[in-house]
Motif scaffolding. Structure first.
Motif, PDB file in Angstrom:
ATOM      1  N   ALA A   1       1.509  -1.098  -0.361  1.00 27.22           N
ATOM      2  CA  ALA A   1      -0.195   0.317  -0.021  1.00 27.22           C
ATOM      3  C   ALA A   1       0.660   0.811  -0.279  1.00 27.22           C
ATOM      4  O   ALA A   1       0.135   2.375  -0.549  1.00 27.22           O
ATOM      5  CB  ALA A   1      -0.287  -0.199   1.253  1.00 27.22           C
ATOM      6  N   LEU A   2       1.854   1.212   0.265  1.00 23.43           N
ATOM      7  CA  LEU A   2       2.856   2.442   0.365  1.00 23.43           C
ATOM      8  C   LEU A   2       3.932   2.145  -0.618  1.00 23.43           C
ATOM      9  O   LEU A   2       3.837   3.832  -1.171  1.00 23.43           O
ATOM     10  CB  LEU A   2       3.808   2.212   2.160  1.00 23.43           C
ATOM     11  N   THR A   3       3.909   1.095  -0.873  1.00 26.08           N
ATOM     12  CA  THR A   3       5.060   1.463  -2.833  1.00 26.08           C
ATOM     13  C   THR A   3       3.906   2.085  -3.649  1.00 26.08           C
ATOM     14  O   THR A   3       4.144   2.578  -3.924  1.00 26.08           O
ATOM     15  CB  THR A   3       4.723  -0.004  -2.621  1.00 26.08           C
ATOM     16  N   VAL A   4       2.468   1.408  -3.278  1.00 24.77           N
ATOM     17  CA  VAL A   4       1.587   2.224  -5.004  1.00 24.77           C
ATOM     18  C   VAL A   4       1.090   3.496  -4.071  1.00 24.77           C
ATOM     19  O   VAL A   4       1.162   4.154  -4.856  1.00 24.77           O
ATOM     20  CB  VAL A   4       0.539   1.043  -4.962  1.00 24.77           C
ATOM     21  N   ALA A   5       0.936   3.954  -3.398  1.00 24.24           N
ATOM     22  CA  ALA A   5       1.262   5.514  -2.684  1.00 24.24           C
ATOM     23  C   ALA A   5       1.953   6.593  -2.660  1.00 24.24           C
ATOM     24  O   ALA A   5       2.279   7.174  -3.512  1.00 24.24           O
ATOM     25  CB  ALA A   5       0.942   5.416  -1.165  1.00 24.24           C
TER      26      ALA A   5
ATOM     27  N   PHE B   1       8.276   7.161  -6.621  1.00 25.10           N
ATOM     28  CA  PHE B   1       8.886   6.192  -6.649  1.00 25.10           C
ATOM     29  C   PHE B   1       7.980   5.468  -8.301  1.00 25.10           C
ATOM     30  O   PHE B   1       6.850   6.003  -8.697  1.00 25.10           O
ATOM     31  CB  PHE B   1       8.522   4.936  -5.754  1.00 25.10           C
ATOM     32  N   PRO B   2       8.965   5.408  -8.653  1.00 28.04           N
ATOM     33  CA  PRO B   2       9.064   4.600 -10.343  1.00 28.04           C
ATOM     34  C   PRO B   2       8.328   3.528 -10.114  1.00 28.04           C
ATOM     35  O   PRO B   2       7.741   2.074  -9.472  1.00 28.04           O
ATOM     36  CB  PRO B   2      10.496   4.085 -10.479  1.00 28.04           C
ATOM     37  N   TRP B   3       6.901   3.449 -11.756  1.00 32.53           N
ATOM     38  CA  TRP B   3       5.904   2.534 -11.351  1.00 32.53           C
ATOM     39  C   TRP B   3       7.167   0.820 -11.797  1.00 32.53           C
ATOM     40  O   TRP B   3       6.248   0.108 -11.257  1.00 32.53           O
ATOM     41  CB  TRP B   3       4.727   2.331 -12.166  1.00 32.53           C
ATOM     42  N   GLY B   4       7.342   1.617 -12.618  1.00 32.51           N
ATOM     43  CA  GLY B   4       8.332   0.171 -12.814  1.00 32.51           C
ATOM     44  C   GLY B   4       8.799  -1.445 -11.682  1.00 32.51           C
ATOM     45  O   GLY B   4       9.073  -2.169 -11.767  1.00 32.51           O
TER      46      GLY B   4
END
Length: 274
Positions: free
Chosen positions: A66-70, A77-80
């Motif tokens: 959830a934090l990574t996507v946020a 943060f890069p979507w890749g």
């Protein structure tokens, strides 16, 4: 250490300490048995702090999809890299849960209640109500992400941020965790739940997969909202994605509530006909 390994190791540490405190408090014949909710929330807060200290310089210590996507939504943060991080987090959570299973090896047989055993690994609702349970996870994760971003904007003495975030976890647990056990992290719930399903735990019972979507969808929606609201309110950078996230959250909650209401009406009708 690579970012992938950092997230895997960090999430494993998170679950070793977090699920470990749940096992200590809830399994029979543990010296910590029945020590209560405050012990559990403190254990989880320290788990987050220790894990963040351990791997923060290698991966940023997201430890939470959830934090990574946020962070990806906010452009920080890069979507890749999101899939790599999420896979590492889930694998780390499974590894940590397996360590807890091994550590408390003799206590599983001493504990009769399958629900208690599942509670060591995964969360569940105090009052089953899908819409309300989903809302709890949305709110808890919204607060988590919004507060993490706000904390990060402050200047602390070197190395103090993970400790402050640990206390944030304690605060969320004490104030908001009593409804669903505050997963606020899809990997924290899904990885250990999958470990519970796979491990040969004596008398373990069901892994309650019918509930497993709530601590995945709720944190993802709540985290996205937390990130987008932070950008709009704190940075003055409102994004059209904020309205999309709000509409998505409202639609999901309405849909879940409708399904739950129909299920209750159907069950009531069946009881009347018997």
């Amino acid at each position: 250490m690579s970012p992938f390994l950092g997230e895997l190791v960090g999430t494993a540490l998170l679950i070793i300490f977090g699920a470990g405190v749940c096992a200590g408090v809830n399994l029979k014949k543990s010296y910590a048995a029945n020590s209560g909710w405050i012990v559990i929330t403190m254990g989880w807060g320290l788990a987050v702090a220790v894990a963040a200290y351990a791997v923060g310089k290698y991966s940023g210590a997201h430890l939470n999809p959830a934090l990574t996507v946020a962070l990806a939504l906010s452009g920080d943060f890069p979507w890749g890299d999101v899939p790599m991080y999420v896979i590492a987090q889930v694998l780390g959570a499974m590894a940590g849960a397996t360590v807890v299973y091994l550590h408390y090896w003799p206590h599983w047989k001493e504990t009769d209640d399958p629900a208690v055993k599942l509670g060591v690994f995964a969360t569940g609702p105090a009052v089953p109500n899908p819409a309300a349970n989903l809302l709890s996870e949305i709110i808890g994760t919204f607060v988590l992400v919004l507060a993490i971003l706000a904390i990060g904007a402050n200047r602390f003495a070197d190395g103090l941020n993970p400790f402050v975030v640990g206390f944030l976890i304690v605060a969320i647990g004490l104030s908001l965790g009593g409804t669903t056990g505050y997963a606020i992290n899809p990997a924290r719930d899904f990885g250990p739940r999958l470990a519970h399903f796979l491990l040969p735990i004596p008398g373990k019972g069901s892994s309650n997969w019918s509930y497993a979507w709530v601590p995945i969808v709720g944190p993802l929606l709540g985290g996205a909202l937390g990130s987008l609201v932070y950008k709009a309110l704190f940075l003055g950078k409102a994004s059209p994605a904020l309205w999309g996230a709000l509409i998505a959250a409202a639609a999901v909650l309405a849909g879940v509530g409708m399904v739950h209401r129909k299920e209750r009406e159907s069950a009531a009708a069946e009881r009347r006909s018997t």
